[in-house]
Design an enzyme around this catalytic site. Structure first.
Site, short mmCIF file in Angstrom:
data_model
loop_
_atom_site.label_atom_id
_atom_site.label_comp_id
_atom_site.label_asym_id
_atom_site.label_seq_id
_atom_site.Cartn_x
_atom_site.Cartn_y
_atom_site.Cartn_z
N GLY A 64 -12.36 7.92 28.15
CA GLY A 64 -11.82 9.38 27.25
C GLY A 64 -10.80 10.33 28.10
N GLY A 89 -8.13 9.54 29.32
CA GLY A 89 -6.80 9.48 28.98
C GLY A 89 -6.02 7.62 29.92
N LYS A 90 -6.75 6.97 29.91
CA LYS A 90 -6.49 5.47 30.45
C LYS A 90 -5.69 4.64 29.79
CE LYS A 90 -10.42 3.82 31.49
NZ LYS A 90 -11.31 4.86 30.75
N SER A 91 -6.29 5.02 28.23
CA SER A 91 -5.72 4.05 27.10
C SER A 91 -4.32 4.93 26.65
CB SER A 91 -5.74 4.39 26.12
OG SER A 91 -7.92 3.29 26.37
N TYR A 92 -4.12 5.92 26.15
CA TYR A 92 -3.15 7.16 26.07
C TYR A 92 -2.22 7.01 27.40
CZ TYR A 92 -0.41 11.46 25.71
OH TYR A 92 0.80 12.01 24.76
N ASP A 142 -6.16 -1.95 32.24
CA ASP A 142 -6.33 -1.56 31.69
C ASP A 142 -7.97 -1.28 31.60
OD1 ASP A 142 -7.94 1.22 30.20
OD2 ASP A 142 -6.50 0.64 28.39
N GLY A 187 -14.76 2.44 31.60
CA GLY A 187 -14.87 3.68 31.75
C GLY A 187 -15.49 3.26 33.59
P1 ADP Z 1 -9.57 6.58 28.05
O1 ADP Z 1 -8.95 5.36 27.21
O2 ADP Z 1 -10.02 6.87 29.33
O3 ADP Z 1 -11.34 6.14 27.31
P2 ADP Z 1 -8.15 7.68 26.19
O4 ADP Z 1 -6.27 7.45 26.85
O5 ADP Z 1 -7.94 7.29 24.86
O6 ADP Z 1 -9.62 7.93 27.03
O7 ADP Z 1 -8.16 9.77 25.78
C1 ADP Z 1 -9.34 10.39 25.33
C2 ADP Z 1 -8.39 11.26 24.43
O8 ADP Z 1 -7.62 12.29 25.27
C3 ADP Z 1 -7.43 10.44 23.25
O9 ADP Z 1 -7.26 11.19 21.93
C4 ADP Z 1 -5.68 10.42 24.10
O10 ADP Z 1 -5.10 10.64 22.54
C5 ADP Z 1 -6.45 12.06 24.55
N1 ADP Z 1 -5.67 12.54 25.82
C6 ADP Z 1 -5.81 11.40 27.43
N2 ADP Z 1 -4.54 11.86 28.67
C7 ADP Z 1 -3.66 12.68 27.10
C8 ADP Z 1 -2.72 13.10 27.89
N3 ADP Z 1 -1.56 12.55 29.11
N4 ADP Z 1 -1.58 14.16 26.81
C9 ADP Z 1 -2.30 14.82 25.75
N5 ADP Z 1 -3.22 13.62 25.48
C10 ADP Z 1 -3.78 12.70 25.97
#
Ligand code: ADP
Length: 375
Positions: free
Chosen positions: A142, A144-147, A264, A267
């Site tokens: 959560g 932002g890795k996937s983002y 990727d 967690g």
């Molecule tokens: P992870 O892959 O680490 O589990 P996600 O990439 O799914 O986490 O990010 C979790 C939430 O936060 C998602 O809804 C994503 O859209 C939001 N988010 C993460 N990084 C950013 C960013 N740099 N700007 C805007 N939203 C973000």
């Protein structure tokens, strides 16, 4: 031969609304729809009602240094310096198409484009020069890795942007591009491109003197467009994407071959146990062996870099570290992006991510151009 340190970037995301989605720490173990639609089915306490609302931001950034404050002790702060630090927490707005952009031109919000310019372009440039290149995303679920790696909707992440650019380059440099994608689950390699025909027990990881560790029988698909790659990548589970580039320079009769690894990771919270019986049991299983071993490899390599005597680097202890051997202390130019939640409730995880990233920064690789006479 050149010695290159692993380049490390940190990025802090905005506060979030859909809290149970990102607070759930085992999202890829269970069938995601069950978790998303019935959060009460999970074993965790119910999520706060309005996501991060009510949390306090405990992270601040000045140029490439980042400071995190202990929410329980206002005097206790730790600062870290990285190659890049991206503030994606505030100062943004969303345009009509849903794209996150800085609120004002030149504002401090780091969008997907600026991250790509710093990290993605360098990775691609290295690979086109014939170096192996690796891009790793590390952080709590959560954060932002996937983002950052893949992106959501119009906010395309590093991998699709890198592919766009790669195929844009094609006209003048003509690399052949071969795509493969795998997941490591319970120390077994699952070929994500051959999901219909799973090999019982997973694919074998073998080692060759020249090539290092590789996955035997992994499906490799030739690609010639970015949309084709995006279609192949429909899975969102944690994964390793390998792009093999083959460039033939006919005038010089030279062939350059290089790999881009895009990782990727699962967690980072899975590395530790919170101390409960169930967690201790889980810790003994192979599920988090790859991440634990990755931490051990990074620590050993960081010790080597500061001149400590290290007898053994435990690459062979897990599948992930075998496959990333060249990325960590070997023949690769490597970039890590460590992602953080800004919230006070994530303090322990964020601090541990920053410590991990700090160790990774010390790792030294020896990247060489992979070229041979064209046959
Ligand atoms: P992870 O892959 O680490 O589990 P996600 O990439 O799914 O986490 O990010 C979790 C939430 O936060 C998602 O809804 C994503 O859209 C939001 N988010 C993460 N990084 C950013 C960013 N740099 N700007 C805007 N939203 C973000």
């Amino acid at each position: 031969h050149s010695k290159d340190c692993v380049k490390v970037a940190v990025r802090v995301r905005p506060f979030n609304k859909d809290s149970h989605f990102f607070l759930f720490p085992f999202k890829s173990y269970l069938n995601p729809p069950i978790v998303w639609f019935c959060p009460s089915l999970t074993l965790l306490p119910p999520p706060p009602e309005r996501g991060d609302a009510g949390s306090r931001c405990i992270v601040s950034m000045v140029t490439s240094s980042i400071t995190i404050q202990d929410p329980r002790e206002s005097q206790s702060r730790r600062s870290f310096c990285f190659d890049y630090a991206y503030w994606s927490h505030s100062g943004f707005t969303r345009d009509r198409g849903g794209l996150y952009v800085p609120e004002e031109p030149g504002g401090r919000y780091s969008d997907q484009d600026s991250v790509f310019q710093d990290l993605g372009e360098g990775v691609l440039e290295n690979a086109l020069q014939g170096y192996n290149a690796t891009l790793l995303a590390y952080g709590q679920t959560g954060s932002g890795k996937s983002y950052s790696m893949v992106g959501y909707g119009p906010n395309k992440g590093l991998v699709p942007k890198l592919c766009d650019r790669l195929f844009h380059h094609r006209e003048n440099r003509t690399p052949g591009v071969f795509f493969s994608m795998l997941e490591i689950y319970n120390e077994q390699v699952v070929d994500l491109l051959s999901r219909g025909s799973r090999t019982p027990g997973g694919l074998r990881v073998r080692e060759e003197q020249q090539r290092g560790f590789y996955v035997e029988g992994l499906r490799t698909v030739p690609c010639d467009s970015a949309p084709q790659v995006e279609q192949l990548m429909d899975s969102r589970s944690h994964m390793l994407i390998i792009l093999q580039l083959k460039q033939i320079f006919s005038k010089e009769s030279i062939t350059k071959q290089s790999n881009i690894n895009l990782v990727d990771l699962a967690g980072s919270e899975r590395q530790r146990s919170s101390g409960s019986e169930a967690d201790r049991l889980k810790e003994g299983t192979a599920i988090n062996l790859s991440l634990t071993t990755l931490g051990n490899v990074i620590s050993s390599l960081a010790d080597v870099a500061v001149g400590k005597k290290v007898v053994h680097i435990p690459y062979r202890d897990s599948v992930l570290t075998k496959l990333l051997q060249s990325a960590l202390g070997g023949n690769s130019r490597t970039v890590m992006i460590a992602t953080l939640s800004p919230a006070d409730i994530c303090y322990e995880e964020s601090l541990s991510t920053l410590r991990y990233a700090e160790r990774a920064k010390r790792i030294q690789n020896r990247a060489v151009v992979n070229e041979s006479p064209t046959e």
